[in-house]
Design a protein around this motif. Structure first.
Motif, PDB file in Angstrom:
ATOM      1  N   MET A 192       0.830  -1.192   0.000  1.00  0.00           N
ATOM      2  CA  MET A 192       0.000   0.000   0.000  1.00  0.00           C
ATOM      3  C   MET A 192       0.873   1.254   0.000  1.00  0.00           C
ATOM      4  SD  MET A 192      -3.315  -0.787   2.356  1.00  0.00           S
ATOM      5  CE  MET A 192      -4.277   0.255   1.256  1.00  0.00           C
ATOM      6  N   THR A 193       0.397   2.281  -0.667  1.00  0.00           N
ATOM      7  CA  THR A 193       1.082   3.574  -0.687  1.00  0.00           C
ATOM      8  C   THR A 193       0.086   4.671  -0.360  1.00  0.00           C
ATOM      9  OG1 THR A 193       0.678   3.873  -3.065  1.00  0.00           O
ATOM     10  CG2 THR A 193       2.737   2.790  -2.425  1.00  0.00           C
ATOM     11  N   VAL A 194       0.588   5.761   0.212  1.00  0.00           N
ATOM     12  CA  VAL A 194      -0.257   6.897   0.583  1.00  0.00           C
ATOM     13  C   VAL A 194       0.410   8.188   0.133  1.00  0.00           C
ATOM     14  CG1 VAL A 194      -1.385   8.159   2.455  1.00  0.00           C
ATOM     15  CG2 VAL A 194      -1.149   5.679   2.605  1.00  0.00           C
ATOM     16  N   LYS A 195      -0.386   9.095  -0.414  1.00  0.00           N
ATOM     17  CA  LYS A 195       0.067  10.442  -0.749  1.00  0.00           C
ATOM     18  C   LYS A 195      -0.887  11.423  -0.097  1.00  0.00           C
ATOM     19  CE  LYS A 195       1.040  11.243  -5.051  1.00  0.00           C
ATOM     20  NZ  LYS A 195       0.840  11.514  -6.505  1.00  0.00           N
ATOM     21  N   VAL A 196      -0.350  12.399   0.632  1.00  0.00           N
ATOM     22  CA  VAL A 196      -1.170  13.411   1.296  1.00  0.00           C
ATOM     23  C   VAL A 196      -0.790  14.778   0.752  1.00  0.00           C
ATOM     24  CG1 VAL A 196      -1.825  14.465   3.485  1.00  0.00           C
ATOM     25  CG2 VAL A 196      -1.326  12.009   3.401  1.00  0.00           C
ATOM     26  N   LEU A 197      -1.771  15.496   0.231  1.00  0.00           N
ATOM     27  CA  LEU A 197      -1.557  16.848  -0.298  1.00  0.00           C
ATOM     28  C   LEU A 197      -2.153  17.870   0.654  1.00  0.00           C
ATOM     29  CD1 LEU A 197      -2.477  16.337  -4.077  1.00  0.00           C
ATOM     30  CD2 LEU A 197      -0.268  16.024  -2.955  1.00  0.00           C
ATOM     31  N   ALA A 198      -1.446  18.986   0.830  1.00  0.00           N
ATOM     32  CA  ALA A 198      -1.907  20.045   1.736  1.00  0.00           C
ATOM     33  C   ALA A 198      -1.362  21.378   1.258  1.00  0.00           C
ATOM     34  CB  ALA A 198      -1.447  19.763   3.171  1.00  0.00           C
ATOM     35  N   GLY A 199      -1.894  22.464   1.801  1.00  0.00           N
ATOM     36  CA  GLY A 199      -1.370  23.800   1.517  1.00  0.00           C
ATOM     37  C   GLY A 199      -1.379  24.152   0.042  1.00  0.00           C
ATOM     38  N   GLU A 200      -0.236  24.620  -0.462  1.00  0.00           N
ATOM     39  CA  GLU A 200      -0.132  25.055  -1.854  1.00  0.00           C
ATOM     40  C   GLU A 200      -0.316  23.900  -2.835  1.00  0.00           C
ATOM     41  OE1 GLU A 200       3.554  27.075  -2.315  1.00  0.00           O
ATOM     42  OE2 GLU A 200       2.968  28.810  -1.088  1.00  0.00           O
ATOM     43  N   GLU A 201      -0.133  22.673  -2.376  1.00  0.00           N
ATOM     44  CA  GLU A 201      -0.339  21.515  -3.257  1.00  0.00           C
ATOM     45  C   GLU A 201      -1.805  21.374  -3.662  1.00  0.00           C
ATOM     46  OE1 GLU A 201       2.908  18.276  -1.751  1.00  0.00           O
ATOM     47  OE2 GLU A 201       1.336  18.831  -0.325  1.00  0.00           O
ATOM     48  N   LEU A 202      -2.701  22.067  -2.978  1.00  0.00           N
ATOM     49  CA  LEU A 202      -4.131  21.979  -3.276  1.00  0.00           C
ATOM     50  C   LEU A 202      -4.614  23.119  -4.177  1.00  0.00           C
ATOM     51  CD1 LEU A 202      -5.472  21.041   0.291  1.00  0.00           C
ATOM     52  CD2 LEU A 202      -5.049  19.509  -1.643  1.00  0.00           C
ATOM     53  N   GLU A 203      -3.702  23.817  -4.814  1.00  0.00           N
ATOM     54  CA  GLU A 203      -4.061  25.005  -5.591  1.00  0.00           C
ATOM     55  C   GLU A 203      -5.147  24.716  -6.629  1.00  0.00           C
ATOM     56  OE1 GLU A 203      -1.916  28.420  -8.389  1.00  0.00           O
ATOM     57  OE2 GLU A 203      -0.759  26.734  -7.591  1.00  0.00           O
ATOM     58  N   ARG A 204      -5.083  23.555  -7.275  1.00  0.00           N
ATOM     59  CA  ARG A 204      -6.058  23.235  -8.323  1.00  0.00           C
ATOM     60  C   ARG A 204      -7.379  22.708  -7.756  1.00  0.00           C
ATOM     61  NH1 ARG A 204      -3.649  19.641 -13.071  1.00  0.00           N
ATOM     62  NH2 ARG A 204      -5.841  19.866 -13.710  1.00  0.00           N
ATOM     63  N   PHE A 205      -7.413  22.393  -6.486  1.00  0.00           N
ATOM     64  CA  PHE A 205      -8.600  21.798  -5.861  1.00  0.00           C
ATOM     65  C   PHE A 205      -9.520  22.909  -5.347  1.00  0.00           C
ATOM     66  CE2 PHE A 205      -5.303  18.649  -5.782  1.00  0.00           C
ATOM     67  CZ  PHE A 205      -5.937  17.408  -5.901  1.00  0.00           C
ATOM     68  N   GLY A 206     -10.155  23.611  -6.294  1.00  0.00           N
ATOM     69  CA  GLY A 206     -10.929  24.789  -5.927  1.00  0.00           C
ATOM     70  C   GLY A 206     -12.087  24.497  -5.001  1.00  0.00           C
ATOM     71  N   GLY A 207     -12.768  23.390  -5.206  1.00  0.00           N
ATOM     72  CA  GLY A 207     -13.886  23.044  -4.335  1.00  0.00           C
ATOM     73  C   GLY A 207     -13.424  22.721  -2.932  1.00  0.00           C
ATOM     74  N   LEU A 208     -12.363  21.951  -2.823  1.00  0.00           N
ATOM     75  CA  LEU A 208     -11.841  21.557  -1.516  1.00  0.00           C
ATOM     76  C   LEU A 208     -11.327  22.775  -0.745  1.00  0.00           C
ATOM     77  CD1 LEU A 208     -11.258  19.071   0.271  1.00  0.00           C
ATOM     78  CD2 LEU A 208      -9.017  18.915  -0.836  1.00  0.00           C
ATOM     79  N   VAL A 209     -10.616  23.657  -1.434  1.00  0.00           N
ATOM     80  CA  VAL A 209     -10.083  24.853  -0.789  1.00  0.00           C
ATOM     81  C   VAL A 209     -11.215  25.776  -0.346  1.00  0.00           C
ATOM     82  CG1 VAL A 209      -8.736  26.952  -1.186  1.00  0.00           C
ATOM     83  CG2 VAL A 209      -7.865  24.747  -1.979  1.00  0.00           C
ATOM     84  N   ALA A 210     -12.240  25.918  -1.170  1.00  0.00           N
ATOM     85  CA  ALA A 210     -13.367  26.786  -0.809  1.00  0.00           C
ATOM     86  C   ALA A 210     -14.097  26.242   0.415  1.00  0.00           C
ATOM     87  CB  ALA A 210     -14.324  26.919  -1.990  1.00  0.00           C
ATOM     88  N   VAL A 211     -14.416  24.966   0.393  1.00  0.00           N
ATOM     89  CA  VAL A 211     -15.185  24.372   1.487  1.00  0.00           C
ATOM     90  C   VAL A 211     -14.398  24.412   2.791  1.00  0.00           C
ATOM     91  CG1 VAL A 211     -16.214  22.233   2.344  1.00  0.00           C
ATOM     92  CG2 VAL A 211     -16.563  22.918  -0.039  1.00  0.00           C
ATOM     93  N   GLY A 212     -13.099  24.150   2.732  1.00  0.00           N
ATOM     94  CA  GLY A 212     -12.291  24.109   3.937  1.00  0.00           C
ATOM     95  C   GLY A 212     -11.673  25.429   4.334  1.00  0.00           C
ATOM     96  N   GLY A 213     -11.987  26.497   3.611  1.00  0.00           N
ATOM     97  CA  GLY A 213     -11.282  27.764   3.808  1.00  0.00           C
ATOM     98  C   GLY A 213     -11.557  28.472   5.115  1.00  0.00           C
TER      99      GLY A 213
END
Length: 472
Positions: A187-208
């Motif tokens: 199994m592998t895991v990748k976690v994105l946060a901060g500036e790595e979420l720039e393209r995730f407009g919905g996620l950034v808006a909801v969690g802002g």
């Protein structure tokens, strides 16, 4: 989890559990037969009748009903049996030698699922165990292993969903994923946060607006012996608490919103089970994690949100946030992962409960084969779903004058939410969405469900993934 194992014979120092109709030519068998004859409902699935035997051994016998003897009946029997036992009670279940492996799996699942207790509950976990007295065979051993993997997945999903949101923020959830995946080779895991979420407009808006920033987690299982196997992408809504944002929920609609990440919990549990069972199917699970809070940085009704795939949505209701974070995950999946199939699990709308009640999820799909597989898996697992339509003329409700689409029209909310998600499936034709808000929570013990989070969907997905391997 408490232990369930096989035993070669009965030990009269333990509590005996005797299913109605199980053979027995000793004095216990005669008493049980007499009790069953005098108890009209004794054979009913999930019915347990107690036979006290003071000054004798065994001192207590439980007469258990399994209905017609199918897997569902034995699952109900298992849940009822474990609730009739005390925490430290040692019990043996006398089983007929011709019991099917499916029935044994149902019994074990019922025992484990009915005996679930939240890991942080004041009452300690069970310390007793259960032995299955039956002629052991490879088929039974495999059935018990499958039941253990399924129950483990469901226990984890229930634990995560039951965890209070004062602890369960996106970073905490991501840490749980990393810790669980580390226990399983492959199994592998990748976690994105901060500036790595720039393209995730919905996620950034909801969690802002939250003091706990969002995360995007990708966790994958690739079978070592079949790296090019069929690729299934699972997507789970992971709103760790949902206030409704500026479109704030009323009090009665908010208090239970720690369960709004039930979809993410279920798909995670199923992915871990795929690794535990070493299923020869590739599984990539995407978890968009955010807390939908109220604050100065909250996104507003009327805002335009640009999603991962570059398209835009007009949102006039910040309480329709789940579809916004799922849209980013779907855009990520179609651009980067090349999936054969996408399955979405989400506590997305309360509307489907009006039509389907508290025990049934809504299934949306344009792929008849996939819908049939999920329905069959859900039926075997004891998790009901009902397929609802995707009418072409409802698509016009998504029209917006200022964006590519409207994310939260007021019309037929469950169906239109599914149509909105379809907009982000790209070229993937084999997709399904399960709206499981209502069955994600139980108000009381109910069969194999315990009061609180149900872990709905984990069992179904484990069965579905095994079905792709030709398994059960």
């Amino acid at each position: 989890m408490f232990a369930i194992r096989f035993a070669g014979g009965l030990d009269d120092a333990r509590t005996w559990v005797v299913p109605v109709g199980a053979p027995g030519d000793d004095d216990v068998g005669a008493e049980v037969s007499a009790l069953a004859a005098a108890t009209p409902d004794a054979r009913k699935a999930g019915e347990v009748t107690v036979l006290p035997r003071p000054l004798r051994r065994p001192a207590r016998v439980l007469l258990a009903g399994a209905g017609d003897g199918d897997e569902a009946g034995w699952r109900a029997a298992g849940a009822a049996i474990v609730r009739a036992l005390t925490d430290d009670e040692q019990a043996q279940v006398r089983l007929p030698d011709d019991l099917s492996p499916d029935a044994l799996r149902g019994l074990a699942e019922g025992l484990w699922l009915g005996g679930y207790r939240y890991r942080e509950a004041p009452k300690p976990p069970r310390s007793g165990d259960v032995e299955l007295v039956v002629r052991e065979s490879p088929a039974y051993a495999e059935a018990l292993a499958q039941a253990r993997a399924t129950a483990t997945a469901t226990w984890l999903a229930r634990d995560l969903t039951n965890t209070p949101s004062s602890l369960k923020n996106p970073a905490w959830f991501a840490d749980q994923v990393v810790a669980e995946a580390a226990k399983r080779p492959g199994m592998t895991v990748k976690v994105l946060a901060g500036e790595e979420l720039e393209r995730f407009g919905g996620l950034v808006a909801v969690g802002g607006a939250s003091v706990s920033p969002p995360r995007f987690v990708e966790v994958s299982w690739t079978p070592p012996a079949a790296p090019d196997a069929r690729h299934v992408v699972l997507v789970g809504k992971g709103i760790t608490f949902d206030t409704g944002g500026i479109s704030i929920k009323p009090r009665d609609g908010m208090w239970l919103m720690k369960k709004d990440m039930g979809g993410a919990a279920a798909v995670l549990g199923a992915t871990l089970a795929a690794a535990d069972l070493e299923l020869p199917v590739r599984v990539t699970t995407l978890l968009p994690l955010a807390e939908n809070a109220v604050g100065a940085a909250a996104f507003r009704p009327g805002d335009i949100i640009r999603h991962y795939d570059g398209t835009t949505s007009e949102s006039t209701n910040s309480d329709a946030e789940g579809r916004l974070v799922l849209a980013d995950a779907l855009g990520y999946a179609t651009e980067r992962l090349n999936p054969d199939t996408i399955v979405v699990l989400a506590t997305l709308t309360g509307a489907n409960a009006v039509a389907l009640g508290k025990r049934t999820a809504a299934l949306y799909s344009e792929d008849d084969a996939l819908a049939g597989q999920l329905e069959a898996a859900g039926s075997a697992a004891g998790e009901r779903m009902w397929r609802l339509p995707l009418p072409a003329d409802y698509v016009e409700y998504l029209s917006s004058e200022i964006a590519d689409r409207h994310s939260s029209p007021t019309h037929v909310s469950s169906v239109v939410a599914a149509l909105f998600l379809r907009e982000f499936m790209g070229d993937v034709k084999s997709w399904a969405h399960l709206d499981m808000s209502a069955p994600a929570w139980a108000q009381a013990h109910d069969g194999d469900l315990t009061k609180g989070a149900t872990g709905w969907g984990a069992r179904t997905l484990v069965r579905y993934l095994a079905l792709l391997d030709g398994g059960q």
